[in-house]
Scaffold this motif. Structure first.
Motif, PDB file in Angstrom:
ATOM      1  N   TRP A   1       0.805  -1.214   0.000  1.00 15.44           N
ATOM      2  CA  TRP A   1       0.000   0.000   0.000  1.00 15.44           C
ATOM      3  C   TRP A   1       0.848   1.279   0.000  1.00 15.44           C
ATOM      4  CZ3 TRP A   1      -4.508   1.601  -1.334  1.00 15.44           C
ATOM      5  CH2 TRP A   1      -4.958   2.858  -0.920  1.00 15.44           C
TER       6      TRP A   1
ATOM      7  N   ALA B   1      -1.432   0.367   7.580  1.00 10.81           N
ATOM      8  CA  ALA B   1      -0.166   0.872   7.035  1.00 10.81           C
ATOM      9  C   ALA B   1       0.337   2.107   7.762  1.00 10.81           C
ATOM     10  CB  ALA B   1      -0.324   1.161   5.543  1.00 10.81           C
TER      11      ALA B   1
ATOM     12  N   SER C   1      -5.538  -1.860   3.853  1.00 12.58           N
ATOM     13  CA  SER C   1      -4.541  -0.786   3.916  1.00 12.58           C
ATOM     14  C   SER C   1      -4.592  -0.017   5.225  1.00 12.58           C
ATOM     15  CB  SER C   1      -4.763   0.187   2.750  1.00 12.58           C
ATOM     16  OG  SER C   1      -5.984   0.887   2.909  1.00 12.58           O
TER      17      SER C   1
ATOM     18  N   HIS D   1      -2.198   4.304  -5.825  1.00 10.96           N
ATOM     19  CA  HIS D   1      -3.267   3.853  -4.924  1.00 10.96           C
ATOM     20  C   HIS D   1      -4.633   4.256  -5.466  1.00 10.96           C
ATOM     21  CE1 HIS D   1      -2.273   7.948  -3.897  1.00 10.96           C
ATOM     22  NE2 HIS D   1      -3.306   8.061  -3.069  1.00 10.96           N
TER      23      HIS D   1
END
Length: 635
Positions: A312, A347, A344, A321
């Motif tokens: 990600w 992250a 995601s 993205h």
């Protein structure tokens, strides 16, 4: 101003003033001026000036020999003489991945402080909305959102400037290129809307290019529209291309009209090619990734969670993205729920935890000072300051954050966590997982995901990453004159030995830079002559400065004037600030190729802090092999 400001002023004054300087670079020991008129320089005054070793004239350059601290003097001379300093910028070396990281971090470093501040404003705004102090339709929200979002919305303009500095393009032209990418009527949605206003809503695109719809043409070429606001990749590629056009234009356009004709042709060529070629290519990559993510999620949500969580942040770096976000929007619109972006979520927390761990281990005080605002931004879901300024340049911590994000992605997808809104970022994104009926089980699982991402990122960094930067105290090692009876320097290069006084370079021959010997190499390889640290490795790899664990400072200068080769025929196996062991290969060079190019390969090996020792004794042998004693420094 640096600590060599006064010396810099005297040097500029005695080379004829800033108006007499065409350009300035530096190598391992010397300021290399290109002067308009060398007769205006005061040779004798410079030679007798405190802080200057001597003056040399060679190859059309006026060389002021300084010593190992020449980079610091260079920086102050650049400031005093109001020079750009861009000529000192060297192309990054290493593999493609390292070059890419160098470009990205180089483009983002100049505005990291502003980026962190903007992220904090956005986070505070999200917090106040979450606490219901005001709504996201209020004037309070609108103003703070504008302040925090501006740097992200106009990212191409800012990157246009910094990328121009990186690629040596006129910075003002870089700004114009970035502004053009943000111009409203060139965005993909605007082009489509303008066409449908005349042809009817939902009308099919009249053109296509590479299978992508185009609603307009330029010189008869289908123009595929894209949205460039907040983008990163297009502006960097377009500026890099524009820099090459500028280089060519400066060669063919007369100097008297270059001020306006060079920017004219750069803009006229680079931007249309950017809109017609670079934009469509990025769109194709986005479409390919969208198809890939859809297929992977249908095959295995858990595997999808690992892969999207891991990659990600890489997708965010390249602006790719956006290939995933449209899928989430489509699902939320049709079904009122989506899992596309759930993987995601961890992250930003993995990235933030990594920065927290790095804070405890960093030696660079300036970099350490960037950690607290980056941590705050990361908690609020804005990780660009942490990525570009801290973890990505260090490489390994960034990978650890990817691993932590992958673990969180696996957990959340395996646990069936679903997002019901596209709401806040970072810690405030936990409310995205509360369904319309008020079931907060998804939010509880998101807290576990945060813990997994953060814990793994922190522990991996804290226990398996070591900051390779040399602490500021390292220089104190040489200043403290550690008491040892003698320091042995094994030969770094095999060959025949000659007195330093026989060097064809007067600065070396006169011992101006220190005491040592001259080696005529028979093998094109430099190895570490002791255990120590790489103090200086010039980008052209022709010279390297080392400091031993006991404080001896050694300069190895491969050949004479080989800086002009710009790294050709040289290969480095270490980097500045690396710790090295005796016998470790540092640099390899092609003796025959260097000589055929017209350069002398005689190599001075010099103890630059010889004044710290009672005596420097050189080997009396005529030839010397690997591991043999070359120099003995008596304390």
């Amino acid at each position: 101003m640096g600590k060599y400001n006064e010396l810099a002023k005297k040097i500029v004054e005695n080379v004829g003033g800033e108006g007499n300087i065409n350009s300035l670079t530096h190598c391992i020991t010397r300021l290399r001026f290109k002067l308009k008129d060398e007769s205006k320089a005061n040779d004798d005054i410079l030679k007798n000036m405190d802080g200057v070793v001597t003056v040399m004239k060679s190859g059309g350059q006026y060389q002021v020999v300084i010593g190992n601290h020449v980079p610091d003097v260079y920086a102050d001379v650049i400031e005093v003489a109001h020079l750009s300093g861009e000529s000192e910028e060297a192309p990054s070396d290493g593999n493609i991945f390292n070059r890419l990281i160098d470009i990205l971090s180089g483009c983002f470093q100049p505005f990291l402080g502003a980026l962190a501040a903007a992220g904090m404003v956005k986070g505070v705004n999200a917090l106040f909305v979450f606490l219901k102090l005001y709504t996201d339709t209020s004037g309070n929200y609108t103003m703070l959102n504008g302040i925090g979002d501006a740097i992200f919305y106009f990212m191409p303009v800012i990157l246009g400037y910094t990328a121009a500095k990186k690629f040596r393009l006129n910075p003002m032209v870089g700004i114009v290129i970035g502004a053009a990418l943000c111009y409203p009527s060139v965005q993909g949605g605007a082009l489509q809307a303008a066409y449908e206003a005349g042809a009817g809503a939902g009308a099919a695109a009249p053109f296509s290019l590479l299978g992508l719809p185009a609603y307009e043409t330029f010189l008869g070429i289908p123009w595929v529209g894209a949205s460039y606001t907040s983008s990163v990749v297009p502006i960097i590629f377009i500026v890099a291309f524009a820099a090459q056009i500028q280089k060519i234009a400066k060669k063919v356009i007369p100097a008297v009209v270059q001020t306006f004709l060079v920017p004219f042709f750069v803009l006229l060529i680079a931007l249309p090619i950017g809109f017609l070629i670079i934009g469509p290519i990025i769109s194709m990559l986005t479409d390919l990734l969208s198809s890939g993510f859809s297929a992977l999620m249908n095959f295995s949500p858990a595997l999808y969670g690992i892969i999207l969580g891991f990659f990600w942040q890489v997708l965010v770096i390249f602006g790719l993205h956006w290939s995933v976000i449209p899928l989430a929007i489509m699902q939320l619109t049709q079904d009122g729920a989506s899992q596309v972006l759930v993987a995601s979520f961890g992250a930003s927390f993995a990235q933030t935890a990594v920065v927290i761990a790095m804070y405890f281990k960093l030696k660079d005080k300036k970099l350490k000072a960037l950690c607290p605002p980056a941590i705050i931004s990361g908690i609020f879901g804005v990780t660009e300051p942490a990525i570009y300024g801290i973890t990505l340049p260090k490489k390994k911590p960034f990978i650890f954050s990817m691993i932590g994000a992958a673990a969180a992605g696996f957990y959340m997808m395996s646990s069936g966590v679903i997002s019901y809104v596209m709401g806040g970022l970072g810690i405030f994104g936990v409310v995205n997982f509360i369904d319309k009926a008020g079931d907060a089980s998804g939010m509880m699982k998101s807290f576990i995901g945060i813990a997994i991402a953060g814990l793994i990122g922190f522990l991996l960094t804290f226990f398996f990453w070591k900051d390779d930067a040399v602490e500021e105290e390292v220089k104190a090692v040489s200043d403290s004159k550690i008491s040892v009876n003698k320091e042995i320097v094994a030969t770094p290069i095999q060959g025949t030995i000659a007195p330093l006084a026989t060097s064809k370079d007067a600065a070396f021959a006169q011992g101006a830079l220190g005491k040592g010997v001259l080696i005529h190499p028979t093998k094109g390889e430099v190895v570490a002559p002791f255990d120590g640290t790489v103090m200086t490795l010039f980008p052209t790899k022709h010279a390297i400065g080392l400091i031993s664990d006991n404080g001896l400072e050694l300069l190895i200068h491969i050949g004479l004037d080989t800086v002009q080769l710009d790294g050709k025929y040289f290969e480095a196996f270490v980097q500045q600030n690396d710790t090295v062991k005796k016998g470790q290969v540092l640099v390899r060079f092609d003796i025959d190729a260097i000589q055929k190019a017209g350069y002398n390969v005689e190599t001075p090996i010099i103890v630059t802090n010889a004044g710290d020792y009672l005596d420097i004794l050189e080997s009396q042998n005529k030839t010397i092999g690997a591991g043999e004693e070359l120099i003995t420094a008596l304390v």
